[in-house]
Design a protein around this motif. Sequence first.
Motif, short mmCIF file in Angstrom:
data_model
loop_
_atom_site.label_atom_id
_atom_site.label_comp_id
_atom_site.label_asym_id
_atom_site.label_seq_id
_atom_site.Cartn_x
_atom_site.Cartn_y
_atom_site.Cartn_z
N ASN A 11 -10.81 13.66 -7.49
CA ASN A 11 -10.52 14.35 -6.24
C ASN A 11 -9.00 14.44 -6.08
O ASN A 11 -8.33 13.42 -5.94
CB ASN A 11 -11.15 13.59 -5.08
N PRO A 12 -8.41 15.66 -6.08
CA PRO A 12 -6.95 15.78 -6.00
C PRO A 12 -6.38 15.29 -4.67
O PRO A 12 -5.27 14.77 -4.62
CB PRO A 12 -6.69 17.27 -6.21
N THR A 13 -7.12 15.41 -3.60
CA THR A 13 -6.65 14.94 -2.30
C THR A 13 -6.51 13.43 -2.30
O THR A 13 -5.50 12.89 -1.83
CB THR A 13 -7.59 15.39 -1.17
N ALA A 15 -6.03 11.53 -4.84
CA ALA A 15 -4.94 11.18 -5.75
C ALA A 15 -3.59 11.30 -5.05
O ALA A 15 -2.72 10.45 -5.19
CB ALA A 15 -4.98 12.05 -7.00
N ARG A 16 -3.41 12.37 -4.24
CA ARG A 16 -2.16 12.56 -3.48
C ARG A 16 -1.97 11.46 -2.45
O ARG A 16 -0.88 10.93 -2.28
CB ARG A 16 -2.16 13.92 -2.79
N VAL A 17 -3.04 11.11 -1.76
CA VAL A 17 -2.97 10.06 -0.74
C VAL A 17 -2.65 8.73 -1.39
O VAL A 17 -1.82 7.96 -0.89
CB VAL A 17 -4.29 10.00 0.07
N LYS A 19 -1.03 8.22 -4.15
CA LYS A 19 0.37 8.26 -4.60
C LYS A 19 1.32 8.03 -3.42
O LYS A 19 2.30 7.30 -3.53
CB LYS A 19 0.66 9.60 -5.26
N GLU A 20 1.02 8.67 -2.28
CA GLU A 20 1.87 8.52 -1.10
C GLU A 20 1.83 7.09 -0.57
O GLU A 20 2.85 6.53 -0.17
CB GLU A 20 1.42 9.49 -0.01
N GLU A 23 4.12 4.52 -2.39
CA GLU A 23 5.55 4.54 -2.14
C GLU A 23 5.88 3.61 -0.98
O GLU A 23 5.09 3.44 -0.06
CB GLU A 23 6.01 5.97 -1.81
#
Length: 116
Positions: A11-13, A15-17, A19-20, A23
């Motif tokens: 799920n690309p969403t 994966a972005r969450v 990654k964020e 940080e």
Amino acid sequence: MTINRDQNKPNPTLARVAKELAEPRMAKSARIAELKQDASRVAVEPSMSMPGTVDKIIVSSRLGQPEKVQIGVDGAEAGYRDLRIENILVDEHGDDVSLKNGAPIEITITAHPKKQ
């Protein structure tokens, strides 16, 4: 109604969450300070441009006072469409110029950051 998703497909969403969240968290003031220290960034003042037209030339009744021009700003609200400025302008070569009735112009508004 149920939607069947392929469980093997990432799920690309998510994966972005993920990654964020990985940080480190940083306060807004710290992010701003970090951006100001970056030498490669060029600070640009916020600005906006809009078209207008010279509606009329207003001749001064006093001797020695410059004439004024009334400018109609396209796209502005009803009470704010008309601007009046002195008809003393300078072009890119440093020569004095004046606006003529009916001339199309472009108005640029620039916000200067307040100094602390």
